[in-house]
Design a protein around this motif. Sequence first.
Motif, PDB file in Angstrom:
ATOM      1  N   PRO A  47       0.838  -1.204   0.000  1.00  0.00           N
ATOM      2  CA  PRO A  47       0.000   0.000   0.000  1.00  0.00           C
ATOM      3  C   PRO A  47       0.875   1.258   0.000  1.00  0.00           C
ATOM      4  O   PRO A  47       1.809   1.370   0.787  1.00  0.00           O
ATOM      5  CB  PRO A  47      -0.790  -0.116   1.308  1.00  0.00           C
ATOM      6  CG  PRO A  47       0.103  -0.919   2.212  1.00  0.00           C
ATOM      7  CD  PRO A  47       0.874  -1.847   1.327  1.00  0.00           C
ATOM      8  N   LEU A  69      -2.865   1.406 -13.587  1.00  0.00           N
ATOM      9  CA  LEU A  69      -3.192   1.639 -12.186  1.00  0.00           C
ATOM     10  C   LEU A  69      -4.610   2.169 -12.046  1.00  0.00           C
ATOM     11  O   LEU A  69      -5.364   1.754 -11.155  1.00  0.00           O
ATOM     12  CB  LEU A  69      -2.191   2.624 -11.574  1.00  0.00           C
ATOM     13  CG  LEU A  69      -2.479   3.079 -10.143  1.00  0.00           C
ATOM     14  CD1 LEU A  69      -2.563   1.885  -9.198  1.00  0.00           C
ATOM     15  CD2 LEU A  69      -1.408   4.056  -9.674  1.00  0.00           C
ATOM     16  N   ARG A  70      -5.000   3.068 -12.933  1.00  0.00           N
ATOM     17  CA  ARG A  70      -6.326   3.676 -12.835  1.00  0.00           C
ATOM     18  C   ARG A  70      -7.455   2.688 -13.138  1.00  0.00           C
ATOM     19  O   ARG A  70      -8.590   2.917 -12.770  1.00  0.00           O
ATOM     20  CB  ARG A  70      -6.423   4.887 -13.766  1.00  0.00           C
ATOM     21  CG  ARG A  70      -5.693   6.102 -13.213  1.00  0.00           C
ATOM     22  CD  ARG A  70      -6.349   6.549 -11.905  1.00  0.00           C
ATOM     23  NE  ARG A  70      -5.658   7.697 -11.301  1.00  0.00           N
ATOM     24  CZ  ARG A  70      -5.117   7.683 -10.116  1.00  0.00           C
ATOM     25  NH1 ARG A  70      -5.140   6.573  -9.377  1.00  0.00           N
ATOM     26  NH2 ARG A  70      -4.543   8.761  -9.622  1.00  0.00           N
ATOM     27  N   THR A  72      -7.667  -0.165 -11.771  1.00  0.00           N
ATOM     28  CA  THR A  72      -7.931  -0.883 -10.520  1.00  0.00           C
ATOM     29  C   THR A  72      -8.016   0.020  -9.297  1.00  0.00           C
ATOM     30  O   THR A  72      -8.587  -0.372  -8.281  1.00  0.00           O
ATOM     31  CB  THR A  72      -6.829  -1.934 -10.274  1.00  0.00           C
ATOM     32  OG1 THR A  72      -5.551  -1.283 -10.236  1.00  0.00           O
ATOM     33  CG2 THR A  72      -6.825  -2.975 -11.384  1.00  0.00           C
ATOM     34  N   ASP A  73      -7.442   1.218  -9.378  1.00  0.00           N
ATOM     35  CA  ASP A  73      -7.428   2.121  -8.223  1.00  0.00           C
ATOM     36  C   ASP A  73      -7.524   3.554  -8.719  1.00  0.00           C
ATOM     37  O   ASP A  73      -6.577   4.092  -9.262  1.00  0.00           O
ATOM     38  CB  ASP A  73      -6.136   1.923  -7.419  1.00  0.00           C
ATOM     39  CG  ASP A  73      -6.159   2.671  -6.089  1.00  0.00           C
ATOM     40  OD1 ASP A  73      -6.945   3.632  -5.942  1.00  0.00           O
ATOM     41  OD2 ASP A  73      -5.384   2.298  -5.186  1.00  0.00           O
ATOM     42  N   ARG A  74      -8.694   4.176  -8.502  1.00  0.00           N
ATOM     43  CA  ARG A  74      -8.897   5.547  -8.959  1.00  0.00           C
ATOM     44  C   ARG A  74      -8.471   6.574  -7.919  1.00  0.00           C
ATOM     45  O   ARG A  74      -8.464   7.773  -8.208  1.00  0.00           O
ATOM     46  CB  ARG A  74     -10.376   5.773  -9.313  1.00  0.00           C
ATOM     47  CG  ARG A  74     -10.876   4.980 -10.489  1.00  0.00           C
ATOM     48  CD  ARG A  74     -10.298   5.454 -11.791  1.00  0.00           C
ATOM     49  NE  ARG A  74     -10.680   6.800 -12.145  1.00  0.00           N
ATOM     50  CZ  ARG A  74     -10.329   7.400 -13.268  1.00  0.00           C
ATOM     51  NH1 ARG A  74      -9.575   6.771 -14.142  1.00  0.00           N
ATOM     52  NH2 ARG A  74     -10.707   8.639 -13.519  1.00  0.00           N
ATOM     53  N   ARG A  75      -8.140   6.137  -6.705  1.00  0.00           N
ATOM     54  CA  ARG A  75      -7.935   7.096  -5.626  1.00  0.00           C
ATOM     55  C   ARG A  75      -6.477   7.296  -5.228  1.00  0.00           C
ATOM     56  O   ARG A  75      -6.160   8.276  -4.571  1.00  0.00           O
ATOM     57  CB  ARG A  75      -8.746   6.670  -4.400  1.00  0.00           C
ATOM     58  CG  ARG A  75     -10.233   6.563  -4.707  1.00  0.00           C
ATOM     59  CD  ARG A  75     -11.047   6.383  -3.458  1.00  0.00           C
ATOM     60  NE  ARG A  75     -12.464   6.258  -3.770  1.00  0.00           N
ATOM     61  CZ  ARG A  75     -13.430   6.279  -2.882  1.00  0.00           C
ATOM     62  NH1 ARG A  75     -13.144   6.415  -1.604  1.00  0.00           N
ATOM     63  NH2 ARG A  75     -14.692   6.157  -3.246  1.00  0.00           N
ATOM     64  N   LEU A  76      -5.600   6.382  -5.600  1.00  0.00           N
ATOM     65  CA  LEU A  76      -4.190   6.536  -5.241  1.00  0.00           C
ATOM     66  C   LEU A  76      -3.610   7.724  -6.004  1.00  0.00           C
ATOM     67  O   LEU A  76      -3.595   7.733  -7.231  1.00  0.00           O
ATOM     68  CB  LEU A  76      -3.416   5.263  -5.587  1.00  0.00           C
ATOM     69  CG  LEU A  76      -1.906   5.299  -5.355  1.00  0.00           C
ATOM     70  CD1 LEU A  76      -1.583   5.573  -3.889  1.00  0.00           C
ATOM     71  CD2 LEU A  76      -1.281   3.979  -5.802  1.00  0.00           C
ATOM     72  N   THR A 159     -11.623  10.183  -9.821  1.00  0.00           N
ATOM     73  CA  THR A 159     -10.579  10.357  -8.812  1.00  0.00           C
ATOM     74  C   THR A 159     -11.030  11.387  -7.781  1.00  0.00           C
ATOM     75  O   THR A 159     -11.979  12.142  -7.996  1.00  0.00           O
ATOM     76  CB  THR A 159      -9.265  10.846  -9.453  1.00  0.00           C
ATOM     77  OG1 THR A 159      -9.457  12.168  -9.949  1.00  0.00           O
ATOM     78  CG2 THR A 159      -8.835   9.934 -10.591  1.00  0.00           C
TER      79      THR A 159
END
Length: 234
Positions: A47, A69-70, A72-76, A159
């Motif tokens: 993480p 990356l986006r 699977t993960d829109r907030r990182l 995001t």
Amino acid sequence: MNPVHILLVEDEPNIARGLVFNLEEEGFRVSHVESGEEALEAIGTHPFALVVLDRMLPGIDGLEVCRRLRRTDRRLPILFLTARGEEAERVEGLLAGADDYLTKPFSLEEFLLRVKGILRRSEWYRPEQGREERITFGANSIDLQEQIARTPQGEIALTDLEVRMLRTFFHHEGEVLSRAELLSAVWGVSPDTETRTLDNFIVRMRKYFETDPAAPVHFLTVRGRGYRFVKKGA
């Protein structure tokens, strides 16, 4: 308290050493990798609070890393580092999902300010739990709490930065918002900061939500003054 963990993806050793040293001096924990493949592997197993991502990488480049990356993960949060200063290149990176960018060469002071600003916003910006926030305009329906937009182009995961911009526009529907007001409200940067990031994000909003992005009816430019959101369409 555990230190904030940052992933630095940079293949130039001299630049990487300087960034790692200064980030660690500021109290951050830093993992450094040199390729897109290593970056995706690290992101999949650890993480991170922020990814500092060089665009030009051997193998899978930074732009493709950002896109993957986006999915699977829109907030990182992702801070792009690029040697390409052309506007089209910046727009491409932001549309791929980057939250902000710095063009090389940059000062360490500005770099650290950008890092701290992104981390601060990602920490304090949290919608109230249980609060329903759905906005409909044109053919678009947006759930701000779930960070999902349903558009004629399909469903889009938003995001944190995109949601902040939309909240600002929705809260001031019909009002002209200056560049300074938007930079302060969305990015938390000084109103006198000169940046094309804002203009590039307007391009992104139009691509998402306008039937014809070249002739917008919701996200309008008010020449010499700023931008205005019109719910019913101009």
